[in-house]
Design a protein around this motif. Structure first.
Motif, PDB file in Angstrom:
ATOM      1  N   LEU A  55       0.834  -1.210   0.000  1.00 21.05           N
ATOM      2  CA  LEU A  55       0.000   0.000   0.000  1.00 21.05           C
ATOM      3  C   LEU A  55       0.867   1.258   0.000  1.00 21.05           C
ATOM      4  CD1 LEU A  55      -2.736  -0.948   2.615  1.00 21.05           C
ATOM      5  CD2 LEU A  55      -3.030  -0.726   0.152  1.00 21.05           C
ATOM      6  N   ILE A  56       1.853   1.290   0.869  1.00 17.43           N
ATOM      7  CA  ILE A  56       2.730   2.464   0.942  1.00 17.43           C
ATOM      8  C   ILE A  56       3.521   2.612  -0.349  1.00 17.43           C
ATOM      9  CG2 ILE A  56       4.719   3.462   2.141  1.00 17.43           C
ATOM     10  CD1 ILE A  56       3.568   2.222   4.735  1.00 17.43           C
ATOM     11  N   GLU A  57       3.998   1.518  -0.883  1.00 15.60           N
ATOM     12  CA  GLU A  57       4.753   1.549  -2.140  1.00 15.60           C
ATOM     13  C   GLU A  57       3.904   2.113  -3.275  1.00 15.60           C
ATOM     14  OE1 GLU A  57       7.921   1.164  -4.721  1.00 15.60           O
ATOM     15  OE2 GLU A  57       7.945   0.904  -2.557  1.00 15.60           O
ATOM     16  N   CYS A  58       2.655   1.695  -3.363  1.00 12.12           N
ATOM     17  CA  CYS A  58       1.762   2.199  -4.415  1.00 12.12           C
ATOM     18  C   CYS A  58       1.475   3.695  -4.229  1.00 12.12           C
ATOM     19  CB  CYS A  58       0.451   1.417  -4.435  1.00 12.12           C
ATOM     20  SG  CYS A  58       0.633  -0.262  -5.046  1.00 12.12           S
ATOM     21  N   MET A  59       1.232   4.101  -2.993  1.00 12.85           N
ATOM     22  CA  MET A  59       0.980   5.527  -2.729  1.00 12.85           C
ATOM     23  C   MET A  59       2.215   6.359  -3.066  1.00 12.85           C
ATOM     24  SD  MET A  59      -1.422   5.776   0.665  1.00 12.85           S
ATOM     25  CE  MET A  59      -0.414   4.782   1.732  1.00 12.85           C
ATOM     26  N   THR A  60       3.384   5.857  -2.671  1.00 14.22           N
ATOM     27  CA  THR A  60       4.627   6.572  -2.944  1.00 14.22           C
ATOM     28  C   THR A  60       4.864   6.701  -4.444  1.00 14.22           C
ATOM     29  OG1 THR A  60       5.561   5.762  -0.874  1.00 14.22           O
ATOM     30  CG2 THR A  60       7.118   6.571  -2.513  1.00 14.22           C
ATOM     31  N   ALA A  61       4.615   5.628  -5.191  1.00 15.16           N
ATOM     32  CA  ALA A  61       4.798   5.662  -6.645  1.00 15.16           C
ATOM     33  C   ALA A  61       3.885   6.705  -7.288  1.00 15.16           C
ATOM     34  CB  ALA A  61       4.547   4.276  -7.243  1.00 15.16           C
ATOM     35  N   LEU A  62       2.635   6.766  -6.828  1.00 14.79           N
ATOM     36  CA  LEU A  62       1.703   7.760  -7.371  1.00 14.79           C
ATOM     37  C   LEU A  62       2.163   9.187  -7.055  1.00 14.79           C
ATOM     38  CD1 LEU A  62      -1.759   6.179  -6.536  1.00 14.79           C
ATOM     39  CD2 LEU A  62      -0.879   6.708  -8.814  1.00 14.79           C
ATOM     40  N   ILE A  63       2.579   9.395  -5.829  1.00 18.79           N
ATOM     41  CA  ILE A  63       3.025  10.725  -5.410  1.00 18.79           C
ATOM     42  C   ILE A  63       4.266  11.130  -6.203  1.00 18.79           C
ATOM     43  CG2 ILE A  63       4.024  12.041  -3.497  1.00 18.79           C
ATOM     44  CD1 ILE A  63       2.170  10.292  -1.642  1.00 18.79           C
ATOM     45  N   ARG A  64       5.257  10.251  -6.294  1.00 17.47           N
ATOM     46  CA  ARG A  64       6.501  10.570  -7.008  1.00 17.47           C
ATOM     47  C   ARG A  64       6.238  10.800  -8.499  1.00 17.47           C
ATOM     48  NH1 ARG A  64       8.188  12.233  -2.807  1.00 17.47           N
ATOM     49  NH2 ARG A  64       9.233  10.913  -1.332  1.00 17.47           N
ATOM     50  N   SER A  65       5.348  10.045  -9.091  1.00 15.13           N
ATOM     51  CA  SER A  65       5.013  10.229 -10.499  1.00 15.13           C
ATOM     52  C   SER A  65       4.435  11.626 -10.733  1.00 15.13           C
ATOM     53  CB  SER A  65       4.018   9.159 -10.940  1.00 15.13           C
ATOM     54  OG  SER A  65       3.554   9.419 -12.235  1.00 15.13           O
ATOM     55  N   GLU A  66       3.538  12.024  -9.863  1.00 14.65           N
ATOM     56  CA  GLU A  66       2.927  13.350  -9.980  1.00 14.65           C
ATOM     57  C   GLU A  66       3.963  14.450  -9.738  1.00 14.65           C
ATOM     58  OE1 GLU A  66      -0.501  15.458 -11.003  1.00 14.65           O
ATOM     59  OE2 GLU A  66      -0.081  13.324 -11.081  1.00 14.65           O
ATOM     60  N   GLU A  67       4.845  14.236  -8.764  1.00 13.68           N
ATOM     61  CA  GLU A  67       5.917  15.208  -8.497  1.00 13.68           C
ATOM     62  C   GLU A  67       6.824  15.361  -9.713  1.00 13.68           C
ATOM     63  OE1 GLU A  67       8.042  13.868  -5.031  1.00 13.68           O
ATOM     64  OE2 GLU A  67       6.450  14.521  -3.671  1.00 13.68           O
ATOM     65  N   ARG A  68       7.201  14.236 -10.349  1.00 13.02           N
ATOM     66  CA  ARG A  68       8.078  14.302 -11.519  1.00 13.02           C
ATOM     67  C   ARG A  68       7.438  15.111 -12.640  1.00 13.02           C
ATOM     68  NH1 ARG A  68       9.246   9.088  -9.893  1.00 13.02           N
ATOM     69  NH2 ARG A  68       7.740   8.166 -11.302  1.00 13.02           N
ATOM     70  N   LYS A  69       6.134  14.913 -12.863  1.00 10.15           N
ATOM     71  CA  LYS A  69       5.427  15.677 -13.905  1.00 10.15           C
ATOM     72  C   LYS A  69       5.485  17.167 -13.612  1.00 10.15           C
ATOM     73  CE  LYS A  69       1.915  12.171 -14.635  1.00 10.15           C
ATOM     74  NZ  LYS A  69       0.478  11.895 -14.436  1.00 10.15           N
ATOM     75  N   LYS A  70       5.153  17.538 -12.382  1.00  7.58           N
ATOM     76  CA  LYS A  70       5.137  18.950 -11.992  1.00  7.58           C
ATOM     77  C   LYS A  70       6.539  19.553 -12.078  1.00  7.58           C
ATOM     78  CE  LYS A  70       0.821  19.427 -10.198  1.00  7.58           C
ATOM     79  NZ  LYS A  70       0.016  20.562  -9.862  1.00  7.58           N
ATOM     80  N   CYS A  71       7.542  18.800 -11.612  1.00  8.57           N
ATOM     81  CA  CYS A  71       8.918  19.301 -11.637  1.00  8.57           C
ATOM     82  C   CYS A  71       9.392  19.525 -13.068  1.00  8.57           C
ATOM     83  CB  CYS A  71       9.851  18.339 -10.908  1.00  8.57           C
ATOM     84  SG  CYS A  71       9.664  18.389  -9.115  1.00  8.57           S
TER      85      CYS A  71
END
Length: 187
Positions: free
Chosen positions: A9-25
């Motif tokens: 669960l944490i891994e999936c949440m982290t992947a979603l958050i990091r993916s969104e961060e990479r797009k914004k960055c």
């Protein structure tokens, strides 16, 4: 009943958050590490706004952090100032432009959408601190520094409306009590 795999669960949440961060960055011309440094500095108190604390918190080498700080300073997002008591210590401060780019880079749209979805399910969300408890458990298991919020530290005290750190023997501001500290000791 299906057993929940917390790691997954944490891994999936982290992947979603990091993916969104990479797009914004990418849209803002930042590397994810720059976002992480800015985010940390926006939450660090006066004991934790040093290059060494940034490296410890992010689990990165001092060299990587040093290069990121140079870039962020050149872009006008942060400022470096020597400590008033020990000139060898450098403090980092997030500047207004750094705060603005941080707001733009945060994946807040993702979280607003997720919050709306959770509210429409009709389920009551009562264990909001389950994530804090999970994080604390992970940090203890890893024997890593907690970098917790000052007012949740065993060294934090309050008397007559004044905040005080028993470790440093210094008075704290309300703002300091709300920020993360590298000296945090969980209760």
């Amino acid at each position: 009943m299906v057993e929940t795999d917390i790691y997954e669960l944490i891994e999936c949440m982290t992947a979603l958050i990091r993916s969104e961060e990479r797009k914004k960055c990418t849209e803002l011309g930042l590397q994810p590490v720059h976002f992480q440094v800015l985010n940390y500095l926006s939450r660090a108190n006066k004991y934790s706004n040093t290059p060494a604390a940034v490296a410890n918190y992010l689990g990165m080498t001092r060299g990587t952090v040093s290069q990121s700080l140079i870039i962020l300073e050149k872009k006008g997002y942060i400022e470096k100032t020597p400590d008033s008591n020990d000139k060898r210590v450098i403090h980092l401060r997030l500047l207004a432009e750094g705060s603005e780019v941080l707001k733009e880079a945060r994946p807040s749209d993702l979280f607003h959408s997720a919050t709306d979805i959770l509210r429409t399910t009709g389920q009551e969300l009562t264990d909001a601190n389950v994530f804090q408890q999970a994080l604390t458990a992970l940090q203890k298991a890893n024997q890593s520094q907690s970098f917790g919020v000052c007012k949740t530290c065993r060294n934090f005290s309050e008397k007559d409306g004044e905040f005080f750190c028993q470790l440093t023997q210094e008075t704290l501001t309300v703002d300091d009590s709300e920020k993360i500290c590298q000296e945090h000791a969980p209760v």
